[in-house]
Design an enzyme around this catalytic site. Structure first.
Site, PDB file in Angstrom:
ATOM      1  N   ALA B  16       0.842  -1.203   0.000  1.00  0.00           N
ATOM      2  CA  ALA B  16       0.000   0.000   0.000  1.00  0.00           C
ATOM      3  C   ALA B  16       0.876   1.252   0.000  1.00  0.00           C
ATOM      4  O   ALA B  16       0.580   2.236  -0.693  1.00  0.00           O
ATOM      5  CB  ALA B  16      -0.913   0.007   1.223  1.00  0.00           C
ATOM      6  N   ARG B  17       1.948   1.183   0.707  1.00  0.00           N
ATOM      7  CA  ARG B  17       2.873   2.325   0.773  1.00  0.00           C
ATOM      8  C   ARG B  17       3.494   2.585  -0.602  1.00  0.00           C
ATOM      9  O   ARG B  17       3.589   3.736  -1.047  1.00  0.00           O
ATOM     10  CB  ARG B  17       3.957   2.015   1.811  1.00  0.00           C
ATOM     11  N   ARG B  18       3.886   1.523  -1.264  1.00  0.00           N
ATOM     12  CA  ARG B  18       4.479   1.692  -2.604  1.00  0.00           C
ATOM     13  C   ARG B  18       3.420   2.245  -3.572  1.00  0.00           C
ATOM     14  O   ARG B  18       3.704   3.143  -4.378  1.00  0.00           O
ATOM     15  CB  ARG B  18       5.021   0.353  -3.109  1.00  0.00           C
ATOM     16  N   SER B  36      -6.755   0.832   8.625  1.00  0.00           N
ATOM     17  CA  SER B  36      -6.010  -0.330   9.096  1.00  0.00           C
ATOM     18  C   SER B  36      -6.797  -0.897  10.266  1.00  0.00           C
ATOM     19  O   SER B  36      -7.606  -0.192  10.875  1.00  0.00           O
ATOM     20  CB  SER B  36      -4.612   0.098   9.549  1.00  0.00           C
ATOM     21  N   HIS B  79      -8.348 -10.841   0.192  1.00  0.00           N
ATOM     22  CA  HIS B  79      -8.858 -10.003  -0.904  1.00  0.00           C
ATOM     23  C   HIS B  79     -10.354 -10.183  -1.129  1.00  0.00           C
ATOM     24  O   HIS B  79     -11.073  -9.214  -1.390  1.00  0.00           O
ATOM     25  CB  HIS B  79      -8.100 -10.280  -2.208  1.00  0.00           C
ATOM     26  N   LYS B  97      -2.742  -7.735  -6.552  1.00  0.00           N
ATOM     27  CA  LYS B  97      -2.440  -9.066  -7.076  1.00  0.00           C
ATOM     28  C   LYS B  97      -1.810  -9.899  -5.980  1.00  0.00           C
ATOM     29  O   LYS B  97      -1.152  -9.309  -5.142  1.00  0.00           O
ATOM     30  CB  LYS B  97      -1.535  -8.994  -8.296  1.00  0.00           C
TER      31      LYS B  97
END
Lengths: 328, 328
Positions: B16-18, B36, B79, B97
């Protein structure tokens, strides 16, 4: 033996020409005799390369007492016959790749060489390049850690011509023997043993030979190889050896002149190994070194390994149901 | 919808950070809300990225009427749960993914999106890069002729830590779903259909998940793919598409920024596609374009294809006898 090693060439086609162009670079090798079944072809070839003896029959070359080593450059379905001819006449033999059509033939050739105490070597020329010496050295030094995967591809694209060597089952055609063998001998060199398990996808074309295949070899849980061969598809011709600490790539591994090491946490490094010509001289140098050293096989490519590779190819063809008509 | 697309982030881990670092590059995207299960983590992440809303529960984010699209960045075994949560609350969804753990889950997610008439997309970020747009364009123009072989490898090397995601069967670990999926979706993009036949070599490690595999897909007699995945071996991460008129190589195909075309009879040509950051912005741009265009799925990566790829991975795992404990 004279100061120079006197070579005799059996078969004067495309591959013999490439070989001899590089053989001519070696100061201690002499292109002494050439033989073709066509006297005319032999005359032209012999004149071009300044051969001392020019023969219109292979038997005459085999029986020339001054020939030290015979190079068998005929089509691979004839390698058995011509290797035996020369070995039985007391010649050392360098036999073009693929060494034979199947393991049975290879075994007969090997047995004959041992019985006659003559040198015999598989002319898998790519094995003898300086870049490959360096690769073996790096692997022996564990530079990339434990090898887990070998990847190699060798595919060329040509039109389907049923009577031509690549597509003709009567001439032991197909991608596996002609170009797949590059990949298989490479994987064999890396792992030093045959695979325990093989799976593949393959296509037998309209003439009955394999035109495209991907083989996956397993040697142990963490040792695999993925090998691609084709006579209907051009591929990059690259080999890679991947280990736990990095990998080494050999671009154009059938004319290897560089190695790129990509090691964990380091910048990629490329080592270059330039050479003159096409590089066929390296196998001839190995032959010279072995013969002068009194060896009857090369430590770089022992005959047992040649045999194992032929057995692997037999096994793959058996999986595919691909037998050549003359094998029945 | 406001002028900007308001994103809500479900799961604030590494990926998520990326993603959000690149999302922040888009002028028409707003990092509106973050969630979160740890309020503390949400507070820190939300402050860092200037989120308007900071939630200690995924449900609260899903129920925020101002969130346009939810990004599901939780581990892939969650997911299904989190995509359904957001779709049922009327949000569009971009799901990381691998999209789901198996085709059954993927089908439920797709059905839900269609029923709710919400946009849903597989966040297979590599598909949306400009280099991949160009690759699809070149293939559509038949630049390399008929494709016969796709080669792709994706392997990383990490220590075996049984409780960690990569090695933990309870978290749907293993190389196939995590990194093999890159190769499979790439091959799917090229051929536009699932393989008819699959063979492989694979190794299930001490924790029961696949650590190394080589898959060979067959689509037709002259259409194959060889795909390597590993979590115990670093590989070059290269993809190649080989056709009858040449091939295209995509080095580092999970951050694709160049294509090298090697066409018959021509000098190799490299096309470069530089970009800022890691390239996660491209999937976000696609989401924005689709949502603004009123689409409920992306033409670049249709949900039917996502489903087909999950079916392929199910089939491979079935061949391997690899079921995750929660699937029983």
């Amino acid at each position: 033996m004279s100061d120079k090693i006197r070579w005799g060439l059996i078969g004067l086609g495309f591959i013999a020409r490439r070989f001899v162009n590089d053989l001519a670079r070696l100061p201690d090798a002499e292109i002494y005799a050439v033989a073709s079944r066509s006297q005319e072809k032999a005359d032209a070839f012999g004149a071009e390369y300044g051969a001392t003896k020019i023969y219109g029959s292979y038997e005459d070359l085999a029986n020339d007492p001054n020939v030290d080593v015979a190079y068998i450059g005929t089509p691979h379905n004839l390698h058995l016959e011509h290797s035996l001819l020369c070995l039985n006449a007391g010649k050392h033999v360098l036999c073009e790749k693929p060494f034979a059509v199947n393991a049975k033939e290879a075994q007969v050739m090997i047995d004959c060489a041992r019985e006659k105490n003559r040198f015999l070597m598989d002319a898998f020329w790519t094995r003898y390049f300086p870049a490959m010496d360096k690769l073996r050295e790096l692997l022996a030094e564990d530079v990339i850690g434990d090898v887990m995967l070998v990847q190699a591809d060798f595919g060329g694209r040509g039109p389907v011509v049923p009577e031509k060597r690549h597509f003709n089952p009567d001439l032991a055609g197909g991608a596996l023997l002609d170009v797949g063998s590059y990949c298989i001998q490479f994987a064999s060199m890396i792992y030093g043993k045959p695979p325990t398990d093989i799976v593949s996808q393959y296509t037998l074309g309209s003439t009955g030979v394999d035109e495209l295949s991907v083989l996956v070899f397993r040697y142990s849980d963490y040792e695999m190889a993925t090998l691609t061969s084709a006579i209907r598809l051009g591929t990059p011709h690259e080999a890679r050896v991947m280990g736990t600490e990095g990998y080494i790539a050999i671009p154009n591994f059938w004319h290897p002149n560089e190695l790129t090491s990509v090691l964990s946490g380091q910048a990629p490094e490329t080592l270059r190994f330039p050479y003159e010509g096409e590089g066929f001289q390296f196998e001839a140098i190995e032959v010279g070194n072995c013969i002068r050293g009194g060896l009857i096989e090369s430590p770089v490519y022992p005959l047992e390994e040649t045999l194992t590779i032929m057995q692997t190819m037999d096994r793959i063809r058996a999986d595919w149901g691909l037998r050549y008509p003359f094998e029945d």
